[in-house]
Design a protein around this motif. Sequence first.
Motif, mmCIF file in Angstrom:
data_model
loop_
_atom_site.group_PDB
_atom_site.id
_atom_site.type_symbol
_atom_site.label_atom_id
_atom_site.label_comp_id
_atom_site.label_asym_id
_atom_site.label_seq_id
_atom_site.Cartn_x
_atom_site.Cartn_y
_atom_site.Cartn_z
ATOM 1 N N ASP A 8 -9.878 25.672 -10.357
ATOM 2 C CA ASP A 8 -11.100 26.477 -10.406
ATOM 3 C C ASP A 8 -11.595 26.832 -9.004
ATOM 4 O OD1 ASP A 8 -11.139 26.346 -13.184
ATOM 5 O OD2 ASP A 8 -12.218 24.439 -13.155
ATOM 6 N N ILE A 9 -12.223 28.001 -8.920
ATOM 7 C CA ILE A 9 -12.781 28.488 -7.653
ATOM 8 C C ILE A 9 -14.283 28.699 -7.824
ATOM 9 C CG2 ILE A 9 -12.818 30.464 -6.063
ATOM 10 C CD1 ILE A 9 -9.858 30.770 -6.489
ATOM 11 N N SER A 10 -15.049 28.388 -6.776
ATOM 12 C CA SER A 10 -16.505 28.520 -6.832
ATOM 13 C C SER A 10 -16.998 29.470 -5.748
ATOM 14 C CB SER A 10 -17.175 27.152 -6.644
ATOM 15 O OG SER A 10 -18.578 27.284 -6.504
ATOM 16 N N ARG A 11 -18.015 30.270 -6.107
ATOM 17 C CA ARG A 11 -18.721 31.092 -5.119
ATOM 18 C C ARG A 11 -20.152 30.555 -5.044
ATOM 19 N NH1 ARG A 11 -17.810 37.457 -5.613
ATOM 20 N NH2 ARG A 11 -19.009 37.279 -3.667
ATOM 21 N N PRO A 12 -20.438 29.702 -4.067
ATOM 22 C CA PRO A 12 -21.743 29.036 -4.015
ATOM 23 C C PRO A 12 -22.879 29.990 -3.665
ATOM 24 C CG PRO A 12 -20.482 28.558 -2.036
ATOM 25 C CD PRO A 12 -19.565 29.332 -2.941
ATOM 26 N N GLY A 13 -23.571 30.441 -4.699
ATOM 27 C CA GLY A 13 -24.696 31.330 -4.482
ATOM 28 C C GLY A 13 -26.012 30.591 -4.581
ATOM 29 N N ILE A 14 -26.247 29.970 -5.756
ATOM 30 C CA ILE A 14 -27.509 29.245 -5.930
ATOM 31 C C ILE A 14 -27.591 28.040 -5.003
ATOM 32 C CG2 ILE A 14 -26.689 27.717 -7.780
ATOM 33 C CD1 ILE A 14 -29.438 28.170 -9.119
ATOM 34 N N GLU A 15 -26.423 27.508 -4.600
ATOM 35 C CA GLU A 15 -26.426 26.372 -3.677
ATOM 36 C C GLU A 15 -27.018 26.756 -2.319
ATOM 37 O OE1 GLU A 15 -23.530 25.514 -6.844
ATOM 38 O OE2 GLU A 15 -23.849 27.220 -5.514
ATOM 39 N N LEU A 16 -26.813 27.996 -1.913
ATOM 40 C CA LEU A 16 -27.357 28.431 -0.627
ATOM 41 C C LEU A 16 -28.883 28.485 -0.631
ATOM 42 C CD1 LEU A 16 -24.838 31.247 0.390
ATOM 43 C CD2 LEU A 16 -24.878 28.854 1.103
ATOM 44 N N THR A 17 -29.478 28.486 -1.827
ATOM 45 C CA THR A 17 -30.941 28.434 -1.917
ATOM 46 C C THR A 17 -31.455 27.006 -1.788
ATOM 47 O OG1 THR A 17 -31.010 28.166 -4.331
ATOM 48 C CG2 THR A 17 -30.856 30.421 -3.468
ATOM 49 N N GLY A 18 -30.534 26.044 -1.837
ATOM 50 C CA GLY A 18 -30.920 24.641 -1.703
ATOM 51 C C GLY A 18 -30.751 23.830 -2.964
ATOM 52 N N TYR A 19 -30.290 24.466 -4.049
ATOM 53 C CA TYR A 19 -30.125 23.750 -5.319
ATOM 54 C C TYR A 19 -28.672 23.279 -5.454
ATOM 55 C CZ TYR A 19 -30.601 22.653 -10.287
ATOM 56 O OH TYR A 19 -30.632 22.023 -11.495
ATOM 57 N N PHE A 20 -28.430 21.982 -5.230
ATOM 58 C CA PHE A 20 -27.081 21.425 -5.224
ATOM 59 C C PHE A 20 -26.832 20.443 -6.376
ATOM 60 C CE2 PHE A 20 -27.040 23.180 -1.021
ATOM 61 C CZ PHE A 20 -25.707 23.360 -0.690
#
Length: 317
Positions: A32-44
């Motif tokens: 699987d591949i991830s594009r961290p979008g919401i993580e860049l807002t601080g939600y991990f």
Amino acid sequence: MAKVQTKDLLEQFKLELIAGKNGLDREFIMSDISRPGIELTGYFRYYPKARLQVLGKTELSYFNELSSDEKRDRSQRLCTDVTPCIVVTRGMEIPEELKQACEASHVPLLRSPYKTTRVVSRLTNFLEARFAPSTAMHGVLVDIHGVGILITGQSGVGKSETALELVKRGHRLVADDSVEIHQEDYDRLIGSSPELIEHLLEIRGLGIINVMTLFGASAVRSHKKIDFVINLENWNEKKQYDRIGMDEETIRIIDVDVPKATLPVRPGRNLAVIIEVAAMNFRLKRLGVNAAEEFSARLTKMINQEEANLNSSVDYD
């Protein structure tokens, strides 16, 4: 399961290594591949840290709008001890905060000049193929008129000799004796030969021959989709064999049901010609032409006509 390391991607796709050289031996545990979008807002909370991370134009544009402290925080949290690598697409300029975080945590930071969708597609296909379920079967895989025919049967029944005759008739050998099978997608089986015996054919009484050396490069291929299985077995007088072709038998390989036919073997039968015709008939069926169904329809029509004529004769009497 296949072993995939970050350095395999570096070599396969000619990516540019920006930082994290010491982490090139990191292994992938999933495709699987991830594009961290919401993580860049601080939600991990649900960050899929074990996946390959891809940063495209959207992600980096948002990242560049963050403050310096936020950039450092997000970069450090993106780089975990199980993250195989981070790939930046479109050849974009990479922020120093991300470079420093990758170097400090030994997470390889790679860059590709291509568009994000293309990079994701190619990486997904590569990883899916490497992580695909696999098995091995005893048999011979031959490409006949574009149809991948897996010939199976007991040892000594004549599989390799039949394959040799098919090669002489202009078809291509994929694997002999042991066929490595990988399931790509939910209904696609790809067969190939183990590296040790690639292009080799074992003929009893003659020994091992190199098909590519004897017949040329056009007589072999490295892999082929398995479309049809033909099982060879010694003729059994007590067994009733299909003579019309209406019965459609299948065999399950991994999670895929593959059409199968059983050919009885006895002196005088030219198996190579029969298998060649079976491949051509299989292609016709895929195009909607089924000789067995046509014969059955003709037979049914004839029987109905005979019954109608008989009924009309009885009514007249």
